[in-house]
Design an enzyme around this catalytic site. Structure first.
Site, PDB file in Angstrom:
ATOM      1  N   ARG A 145       0.846  -1.198   0.000  1.00 39.92           N
ATOM      2  CA  ARG A 145       0.000   0.000   0.000  1.00 39.92           C
ATOM      3  C   ARG A 145       0.881   1.247   0.000  1.00 39.92           C
ATOM      4  O   ARG A 145       2.032   1.214   0.426  1.00 39.92           O
ATOM      5  CB  ARG A 145      -0.906   0.014   1.236  1.00 39.92           C
ATOM      6  N   HIS A 148      -3.001   2.328  -5.455  1.00 44.24           N
ATOM      7  CA  HIS A 148      -3.806   1.120  -5.296  1.00 44.24           C
ATOM      8  C   HIS A 148      -3.992   0.405  -6.627  1.00 44.24           C
ATOM      9  O   HIS A 148      -4.178  -0.812  -6.670  1.00 44.24           O
ATOM     10  CB  HIS A 148      -5.159   1.463  -4.669  1.00 44.24           C
ATOM     11  N   ARG A 163      -1.252  -1.833  -6.947  1.00 49.14           N
ATOM     12  CA  ARG A 163      -1.506  -2.992  -6.069  1.00 49.14           C
ATOM     13  C   ARG A 163      -2.433  -3.984  -6.780  1.00 49.14           C
ATOM     14  O   ARG A 163      -2.220  -5.193  -6.733  1.00 49.14           O
ATOM     15  CB  ARG A 163      -2.112  -2.475  -4.760  1.00 49.14           C
TER      16      ARG A 163
END
Length: 299
Positions: A150, A245, A248
């Site tokens: 993160r 994100h 991610r």
């Protein structure tokens, strides 16, 4: 009445802080949700949580819908109250939980946005450069894409958390939970170049152990990392918007598309619940086509 309700809420917040180790933002959200319900109780003449019945819980849910709150907000409020009652049940302060059987509004199922491998390559090329900030930015991008951490975990990374010999980083995730995450040779090369060449010049006279620093030498913030990623996208001339994100999501999607098992991806992402990882089981159209062509006898 007021003292009892206040005491019960105070005990619950202490539990979230000490036992669950939730962040200040998280337990303040719980506090806000519960205090909203206390206002409803006062309006309905309910003097204690013990007096609240299933009908009252349904009435509260109806009121939230009438306020035209988003489904996610309604679900969060109901979940907060359900957890609050569950805690009081555990502490033997209450025997019932009127929110146990309240149906939460269904969430909209949205597939997480991710980059295709070709897009990642374009972004990586946009990171190339010889300046101190170019070297730093490439290290950030390689680490985010190469580990799936993160943005807050990236910003909080300390020098002692990076083990170059084992190619791993120690990440402190949500609820202060720690996990080791490996990184590959590309991230290692980028990190080594940054830590040895760029960071000493950027940090100047300051003394702290944050891995990533800004142009003034201070620790880089999550907002600063987002700005860096946006500049990389602009330089790459991609129309897609980027977020930490999204990298991610891309990390998880590419792992699963290339054969990684879901439990491993769950561990790498730091998800406590496998259901949070299952959202990444979608595959790209290209991957579907490749699988079909490779395995179907009539392809």
């Amino acid at each position: 009445m007021a003292n009892t309700l206040t005491d019960q809420l105070h005990s619950f917040i202490e539990y979230l802080q000490i036992e669950k180790q939730y962040s200040t933002y998280t337990f303040e959200q719980y506090r806000h949700d519960i205090e909203d319900f206390y206002v409803f109780m006062k309006e309905q003449g309910l003097r204690s949580l013990e007096e609240v019945e299933y009908f009252d819980a349904r009435l509260y849910l109806t009121g939230l819908h009438e306020k035209q709150l988003m489904r996610a907000s309604i679900s969060k409020k109901i979940s907060s109250l359900r957890s609050f009652y569950r805690f009081l049940n555990r502490e033997e302060q209450l025997d019932t939980n009127p929110f146990s059987f309240v149906n939460l509004p269904k969430k909209e199922q949205r597939l997480p946005k991710f980059f295709y491998e070709e897009e990642i390559q374009v972004l990586l090329e946009a990171c190339n450069g010889d300046s101190l900030l170019d070297i730093r930015n490439k290290a950030i991008f390689e680490l985010l894409y190469g580990t799936g951490i993160r943005v807050s975990e990236c910003a909080n990374l300390q020098l002692k958390d990076v083990d170059m010999a084992l190619s791993t980083i120690l990440v402190k995730g949500k609820g202060n939970k720690e996990r080791y995450v490996p990184f590959g040779s590309f991230a290692q090369d980028a990190l080594t170049a940054y830590i040895n060449q760029s960071r000493p010049s950027l940090i100047k006279e300051q003394s702290h152990s944050a891995v990533f620093v800004n142009h003034r030498g201070g620790a880089l913030t999550p907002r600063g990392i987002r700005l860096i990623l946006n500049k990389i996208v602009e330089k790459a001339s991609l129309t897609a918007k980027i977020s930490p994100h999204m990298l991610r999501h891309t990390f998880a999607t590419h792992l699963l598309n290339n054969g990684a098992d879901m439990r491993t991806v769950q561990e790498l992402l730091g998800h406590s619940d496998l259901s949070a990882t299952q959202v990444y089981t979608h595959v790209t159209k290209d991957q579907l086509r490749k699988t079909y062509l490779a395995h179907h006898p009539r392809a």
